[in-house]
Design an enzyme around this catalytic site. Structure first.
Site, PDB file in Angstrom:
ATOM      1  N   HIS A  52       0.765  -1.160   0.055  1.00 21.71           N
ATOM      2  CA  HIS A  52       0.198   0.094   0.028  1.00 21.71           C
ATOM      3  C   HIS A  52       0.826   1.083  -0.025  1.00 21.71           C
ATOM      4  CE1 HIS A  52      -3.341  -2.594   1.407  1.00 21.71           C
ATOM      5  NE2 HIS A  52      -2.454  -3.337   1.779  1.00 21.71           N
ATOM      6  N   LYS A  83      15.989  22.601 -10.700  1.00 15.63           N
ATOM      7  CA  LYS A  83      15.455  21.051 -10.899  1.00 15.63           C
ATOM      8  C   LYS A  83      16.112  20.145 -11.493  1.00 15.63           C
ATOM      9  CE  LYS A  83      11.913  20.139 -10.429  1.00 15.63           C
ATOM     10  NZ  LYS A  83      10.687  20.139 -11.275  1.00 15.63           N
ATOM     11  N   GLU A  90      10.084   8.724 -16.315  1.00 14.44           N
ATOM     12  CA  GLU A  90       8.727   9.407 -16.562  1.00 14.44           C
ATOM     13  C   GLU A  90       8.472   8.746 -18.027  1.00 14.44           C
ATOM     14  OE1 GLU A  90       8.004  13.683 -15.079  1.00 14.44           O
ATOM     15  OE2 GLU A  90      10.359  13.363 -14.852  1.00 14.44           O
ATOM     16  N   SER A  95      15.193  22.245 -15.829  1.00 16.57           N
ATOM     17  CA  SER A  95      13.857  22.803 -16.192  1.00 16.57           C
ATOM     18  C   SER A  95      14.548  24.210 -16.732  1.00 16.57           C
ATOM     19  CB  SER A  95      13.145  23.187 -14.916  1.00 16.57           C
ATOM     20  OG  SER A  95      12.325  24.244 -14.919  1.00 16.57           O
TER      21      SER A  95
END
Ligand code: ARG
Length: 491
Positions: free
Chosen positions: A164, A291, A298, A285
């Site tokens: 979980h 960043k 991804e 970024s």
């Protein structure tokens, strides 16, 4: 070509047509833009077919030799990058034949004896799919090897195991990584299975019913390296299960990579900070100078959507199709090609990205024992001393509740407090150390270091076995898809 102009040459539809094809029909109908990827398979399939026609005396030996020599000239043009197709060619099969006619003239007309584009395209696509499956297997093995190497480099790193997405019980990082190796092992298996089913020659099925010539199907199958010939001509030209098998195998690879990706995305976030992705495999970024983004992971996660989409699309195309061939089946190629390309691209970038990960072992180990992750071990200790497990669960559950309310951990409890919780704890204490907890899970498939080591050795052996299977098949397929020396052609 201008609107509505006649095409001439080897246009496949022949004399029945009084009007030339409308340009819009031509554009809509054509598959050249994508089926050109099977041009080598198409030429090679024609070579096998015409050799067989010659040997069986269905066409003259000289004619067969001339056609084969011409086909290899087309092959040479493909290699040289000078073979061009236009929309007027409709598909790669017609395009190759059109070019063959330019090169060797009217004898070309005998090539299509005892054959249809329906068995031709099924043969080409099976050959192509076999190559694609081998490339995919190679990629899956590379990814498995990368995971095995990263696991081997971190044999004693403990981390929280989750259920979980809540910390549950400590596990070895190596054990966690080997879970992915297990998934990829099944993927390699599935790809091999897909290969086995693709490895059947439909050539000789004709348009749908077989052909009227004394062809030798075993000979063409053997020439093309197929393990078997199809059993039913209607099925052979109408079946795309082998495409669906390949798509399904790709989809599961992509799904498995997407799960790994999600974990890397989480683990590299400031919330976890278990892992640092190397600068070479991270992005910045355009606006936020601080960043560092896990784009590879991804995309690894996102590409799964695309691959699964191709599987669902082809399942939907195949659904409800009457026997035998229907033009709907032309829709099989773009999705398959893209699913294979996408999966291969993922399998190309993940191994080096994984190999350059840097794990924060102390942080992972600290997290492994936090949040009462050793509570099961405490209950197990009571159960080993004769307390029924359900009762032990209750006792330790109450202890967790109390500690949580007081903001304390098991490590903060005094001897007296332990003894008061349960008499067993008066003389025996549950583990407070992740490695002790991990070592206790000493069952086949468990996270104990010895078990993980054994699993690593078994998985490495499986990869090695799969590699030698792969190398044999790669060599065999390469031998089929190779131009013979000029003096051996058409003999
Ligand atoms: N381009 C076609 C395909 O991909 C080749 C087979 C054409 N057969 C036919 N009967 N029109 O399916």
């Amino acid at each position: 070509m201008s609107d509505g102009q006649a095409v001439g040459g080897t246009k496949a539809w022949g004399g029945r047509f009084a009007a030339p094809p409308d340009a819009r029909l031509e554009a809509f109908n054509a598959s050249v833009a994508f089926d050109v990827r099977m041009v080598r398979e198409d030429i090679r399939g024609s070579v096998a077919h015409v050799r067989m026609l010659g040997r069986q005396g269905i066409v003259g030996a000289d004619e067969a030799a001339a056609i084969e020599a011409g086909l290899w000239r087309v092959w040479d043009e493909v290699e040289a990058g000078t073979f061009g197709l236009t929309v007027a060619d409709e598909d790669v099969h017609t395009g190759v034949e059109r070019r063959l006619r330019d090169l060797v003239g009217s004898v070309t007309g005998k090539l299509h004896t005892g054959r249809s584009r329906n068995d031709q395209v099924a043969t080409d696509l099976r050959l192509w799919t076999k190559g694609a499956l081998l490339a995919l297997i190679a990629g899956v093995l590379d990814l498995s090897e990368a995971l095995l190497d990263v696991a081997a480099a971190h044999p004693t790193v403990a981390m929280p195991g989750y259920t979980h997405l809540q910390r549950a019980q400590p596990v070895l990082l190596a054990h966690h990584l080997l879970a992915y190796v297990a998934m990829l092992g099944r993927d390699a298996d599935r790809l091999r299975d897909a290969y086995r089913r693709a490895d059947v020659s439909p050539l000789g099925s004709g348009a749908l019913a077989g052909v009227t010539y004394p062809i030798d199907r075993d000979a063409t199958a053997a020439d093309l390296g197929f393990a078997d010939v199809s059993a039913n001509s209607l099925d052979a030209v109408g079946d795309r299960d082998f495409v669906l098998d390949a798509l399904h195998a790709c989809a599961l690879v992509a799904i498995h990579v997407s799960r790994l990706s999600e974990e890397l995305i989480l683990w590299s976030s400031a919330e976890f900070r278990y892992v640092t992705i190397d600068d070479a495999f991270a992005t910045g970024s355009s606006i936020m100078p601080q960043k560092k983004n896990p784009d590879v992971a991804e995309l690894g996660r996102g590409k799964a959507g695309r691959v699964v989409g191709h599987l669902v699309a082809m399942l939907t195309v195949a659904k409800g199709l009457p026997l035998a061939y229907n033009k709907d089946l032309q829709e099989d190629k773009e999705g398959l090609f893209d699913a294979v390309d996408t999966t291969l691209a993922v399998l190309d970038v993940f191994p080096p990205m994984l190999r350059t990960l840097r794990f924060d072992a102390p942080r992972m180990a600290a997290a492994a024992v936090a949040d009462f992750s050793l509570a099961t071990d405490a209950a197990d200790l009571l159960a080993r001393e004769g307390v029924p497990f359900r009762e032990a669960h209750e006792v330790v559950g109450r202890l967790v509740g109390r500690c949580a309310a007081e903001g304390r951990t098991f490590a903060d409890l005094s001897d007296a407090e332990w003894a008061e919780i349960h008499p067993v704890f008066g003389h025996r204490r549950p583990p407070l150390d992740a490695m002790e907890s991990i070592a206790a899970r000493d069952v086949p498939g468990g996270t104990a270091p010895g078990r993980v080591l054994a699993a690593h050795a078994a998985a490495s052996a499986d990869v090695a076995t799969a590699r030698s299977w792969l190398e044999e098949r790669e060599a065999a397929l390469a031998a089929v898809l190779r131009r013979p020396p000029a003096n051996k052609v058409g003999g």
